[in-house]
Design a protein around this motif. Structure first.
Motif, PDB file in Angstrom:
ATOM      1  N   PRO A  67     -61.262  17.272  91.260  1.00  0.00           N
ATOM      2  CA  PRO A  67     -62.415  17.212  90.346  1.00  0.00           C
ATOM      3  C   PRO A  67     -62.228  16.221  89.196  1.00  0.00           C
ATOM      4  O   PRO A  67     -63.213  15.720  88.644  1.00  0.00           O
ATOM      5  CB  PRO A  67     -62.528  18.650  89.825  1.00  0.00           C
ATOM      6  N   VAL A  68     -60.973  15.931  88.837  1.00  0.00           N
ATOM      7  CA  VAL A  68     -60.707  14.995  87.747  1.00  0.00           C
ATOM      8  C   VAL A  68     -61.266  13.608  88.081  1.00  0.00           C
ATOM      9  O   VAL A  68     -61.620  12.836  87.185  1.00  0.00           O
ATOM     10  CB  VAL A  68     -59.188  14.928  87.457  1.00  0.00           C
ATOM     11  N   ALA A  69     -61.353  13.299  89.368  1.00  0.00           N
ATOM     12  CA  ALA A  69     -61.843  11.986  89.804  1.00  0.00           C
ATOM     13  C   ALA A  69     -63.347  11.978  90.034  1.00  0.00           C
ATOM     14  O   ALA A  69     -63.885  11.007  90.584  1.00  0.00           O
ATOM     15  CB  ALA A  69     -61.122  11.558  91.079  1.00  0.00           C
TER      16      ALA A  69
ATOM     17  N   PHE B 293     -73.223  19.865  86.967  1.00  0.00           N
ATOM     18  CA  PHE B 293     -72.178  20.040  87.972  1.00  0.00           C
ATOM     19  C   PHE B 293     -71.129  18.947  87.834  1.00  0.00           C
ATOM     20  O   PHE B 293     -71.400  17.865  87.302  1.00  0.00           O
ATOM     21  CB  PHE B 293     -72.757  19.938  89.390  1.00  0.00           C
ATOM     22  N   ILE B 294     -69.929  19.240  88.353  1.00  0.00           N
ATOM     23  CA  ILE B 294     -68.947  18.186  88.609  1.00  0.00           C
ATOM     24  C   ILE B 294     -69.167  17.736  90.040  1.00  0.00           C
ATOM     25  O   ILE B 294     -68.990  18.515  90.978  1.00  0.00           O
ATOM     26  CB  ILE B 294     -67.498  18.684  88.433  1.00  0.00           C
ATOM     27  N   ASP B 295     -69.569  16.490  90.216  1.00  0.00           N
ATOM     28  CA  ASP B 295     -69.765  15.925  91.547  1.00  0.00           C
ATOM     29  C   ASP B 295     -68.423  15.378  92.024  1.00  0.00           C
ATOM     30  O   ASP B 295     -67.969  14.328  91.560  1.00  0.00           O
ATOM     31  CB  ASP B 295     -70.810  14.813  91.485  1.00  0.00           C
ATOM     32  N   CYS B 296     -67.766  16.117  92.909  1.00  0.00           N
ATOM     33  CA  CYS B 296     -66.431  15.737  93.390  1.00  0.00           C
ATOM     34  C   CYS B 296     -66.570  14.761  94.558  1.00  0.00           C
ATOM     35  O   CYS B 296     -66.311  15.090  95.717  1.00  0.00           O
ATOM     36  CB  CYS B 296     -65.637  16.968  93.804  1.00  0.00           C
ATOM     37  N   GLY B 297     -66.998  13.542  94.235  1.00  0.00           N
ATOM     38  CA  GLY B 297     -67.217  12.527  95.247  1.00  0.00           C
ATOM     39  C   GLY B 297     -66.138  11.465  95.280  1.00  0.00           C
ATOM     40  O   GLY B 297     -66.329  10.426  95.922  1.00  0.00           O
ATOM     41  N   GLY B 298     -65.019  11.704  94.598  1.00  0.00           N
ATOM     42  CA  GLY B 298     -63.927  10.740  94.621  1.00  0.00           C
ATOM     43  C   GLY B 298     -64.258   9.425  93.940  1.00  0.00           C
ATOM     44  O   GLY B 298     -63.739   8.374  94.310  1.00  0.00           O
ATOM     45  N   GLN B 299     -65.132   9.474  92.926  1.00  0.00           N
ATOM     46  CA  GLN B 299     -65.537   8.250  92.242  1.00  0.00           C
ATOM     47  C   GLN B 299     -64.356   7.555  91.570  1.00  0.00           C
ATOM     48  O   GLN B 299     -64.350   6.343  91.422  1.00  0.00           O
ATOM     49  CB  GLN B 299     -66.622   8.550  91.214  1.00  0.00           C
ATOM     50  N   GLY B 300     -63.361   8.308  91.125  1.00  0.00           N
ATOM     51  CA  GLY B 300     -62.132   7.705  90.632  1.00  0.00           C
ATOM     52  C   GLY B 300     -61.918   7.815  89.138  1.00  0.00           C
ATOM     53  O   GLY B 300     -62.841   8.052  88.348  1.00  0.00           O
TER      54      GLY B 300
END
Length: 474
Positions: free
Chosen positions: A75-77, A98-105
């Motif tokens: 989730p940090v990313a 929401f936290i969008d856990c899409g690996g945005q970085g």
């Protein structure tokens, strides 16, 4: 050291770090998280002696190991997203974040501080220099910006004889406990990678995985928190800057002084007929009450002006059943003492103030936490602005945070520092001392800091930054 009128710190590169690909998910944020949206990112950093490899190689090493740490802390990313809710007529009736856990970085910045040495960052018996603010990324960012900005950024700054790792972490993503858990998990991976090839493999630390499931008062899987606002953009309002630059100092309270403070307060309470207050005293209460009284005196408050002391309390261990320490999110609340007139705070003495802090902390129980959550859910007022009233004192951070356990592979940090985020007049923060005791960071207006420096009671208990041997060698 170069003049601080223009920053000597240059960012020479920026790089996005992403976790390994995984199935995308969204994690709802709680009222505790949303309440932080108008505040600044957490800015904490660690000062190190010269690492064993060139800074460019060090950045590559931290880049690779951060990606591994993000595999567990994915989730940090992510990024924040806001979903609007509509009624049967199509009108917007609320919003959920929401936290969008899409690996945005996340990002790593490589910076160079021209002509700045370790001794310039931690000068003996002096204010924290302004150059420290330039050692952190995302200055001025607020947590609402996590809709667009990374939720975590690290700036690796090359000094003449050392390195500074400045971290910026979105405070609506996590609190201090979760922040330092993540940093220590990353440091563990980095430390193992830098171990000599001929050394026997180190036994992995038994670190529990982070917990992402949201806490709910009834113990069930937490549902989304809908805020009764059609537009949350007002939470993107920037905090009003202090018109006069503040002075900041880091003070050290050694173990022996903590023991003396606690015993003095205990004896005062026994003499006042309060054996229960005396028995419940802690070192934290003894030091926090001293800081409260000293700051209030330095402000030259009118005798009838009222003041309170706020303390950032971790709810995890106070909930029943307790919430695991590995909970990744915000699980804190500011608890406060009863209001007291400035003249009474001084005249009633150190023991009375320490007991007042103790009563406020003791009253923060599972019952009071749940009552506060219920009241907030029924009326979630989200107001940008000050963290605490002008005449109050806020004690933040915690000496329990494992700051000096964050060894990335080249030794224990020389010092921990913070950026300019969430700094207000009268804000104090407790840190663990590098070699025992507590450190106290204090931010005040110049005239108030000058008065604080004349407080004999305070200076009998604390010492200013000295010039320790470890500032130049380990």
């Amino acid at each position: 050291m170069p003049s601080q009128s223009s920053s000597p710190v240059r960012v020479v590169s920026r790089h996005i770090v992403k976790p390994p690909p995984r199935q995308r998910e969204r994690i709802p944020v709680t009222l505790w998280d949303v309440a932080m949206l108008s505040a600044n990112y957490i800015q904490k950093g660690l000062l190190f002696a010269q690492p064993p490899v060139p800074t460019a190689e060090l950045v590559d090493h931290l880049d690779a190991t951060l990606a591994d740490a993000l595999a567990a802390y994915y989730p940090v990313a992510g990024r924040f997203v806001t979903e609007q809710h509509r009624d049967d007529h199509g009108d917007v009736v609320g919003s959920t974040v929401f936290i969008d856990c899409g690996g945005q970085g996340v990002e790593i910045h490589h910076a160079v501080a021209d002509g700045v040495a370790v001794g310039d960052v931690i000068p003996p018996d002096a204010d924290i220099p302004l150059v420290v603010q330039s050692l952190f990324p995302l200055n001025g960012a607020i947590n609402y910006d996590g809709h667009e900005l990374p939720l975590f950024v690290v700036q690796v700054t090359e000094l003449v004889d050392g390195a500074f790792l400045g971290f910026a972490c979105n405070h609506s993503l996590c609190d201090g406990t979760a922040f330092w858990n993540f940093l220590n998990a990353w440091a563990e991976v980095a430390r193992a990678r830098l171990a000599p090839a001929e050394a026997p493999p180190a036994e992995p630390e038994s670190r529990p995985p982070p917990l992402f499931e949201r806490w709910s008062p009834d113990g069930s899987a937490a549902s989304t928190t809908m805020l009764p606002y059609a537009d949350l953009s007002a939470l993107g309002k920037r905090p009003t800057p202090t018109p006069t630059p503040m002075r900041e100092r880091m003070l050290h309270c050694p173990e022996e002084s903590l023991a003396v403070l606690k015993e003095r307060a205990r004896q005062e309470l026994l003499a006042a007929g309060d054996p229960a207050g005396a028995a419940a005293l802690t070192r934290f209460q003894a030091l926090t009450s001293l800081v409260w009284r000293s700051i209030s005196s330095a402000r030259r408050l009118e005798p009838d002006q009222q003041t309170v002391c706020f303390v950032a309390a971790d709810n995890r261990g106070r909930l029943r059943p307790p919430l695991p320490a590995e909970y990744l999110g915000n699980c804190i609340k500011l608890v406060l003492t009863g209001a007291v007139r400035a003249s009474e705070l001084v005249s009633r003495g150190h023991g009375w103030a320490a007991a007042a802090v103790g009563r406020a902390v003791a009253a923060h129980t599972d019952v009071s936490i749940r009552a506060h959550v219920a009241a907030s859910a029924a009326d979630p007022l989200l107001r940008p602005g000050r963290l605490f009233p002008a005449n109050a004192v806020l004690m933040g951070s915690s000496p329990r945070f494992d700051m000096y356990g964050c060894d990335f592979g080249w030794g224990k940090a020389l010092a921990a520092r913070s950026g300019r985020a969430n700094k207000m007049e009268g804000k104090a923060s407790l840190y663990p001392g590098r070699d025992g005791g507590f450190d106290v960071e204090v931010a005040m207006l110049p005239e108030h800091m000058a008065a604080l420096e004349q407080d004999d009671e305070l200076w009998a208990a604390v010492s200013p930054d000295a010039a320790p041997a470890w500032a130049t060698k380990e």
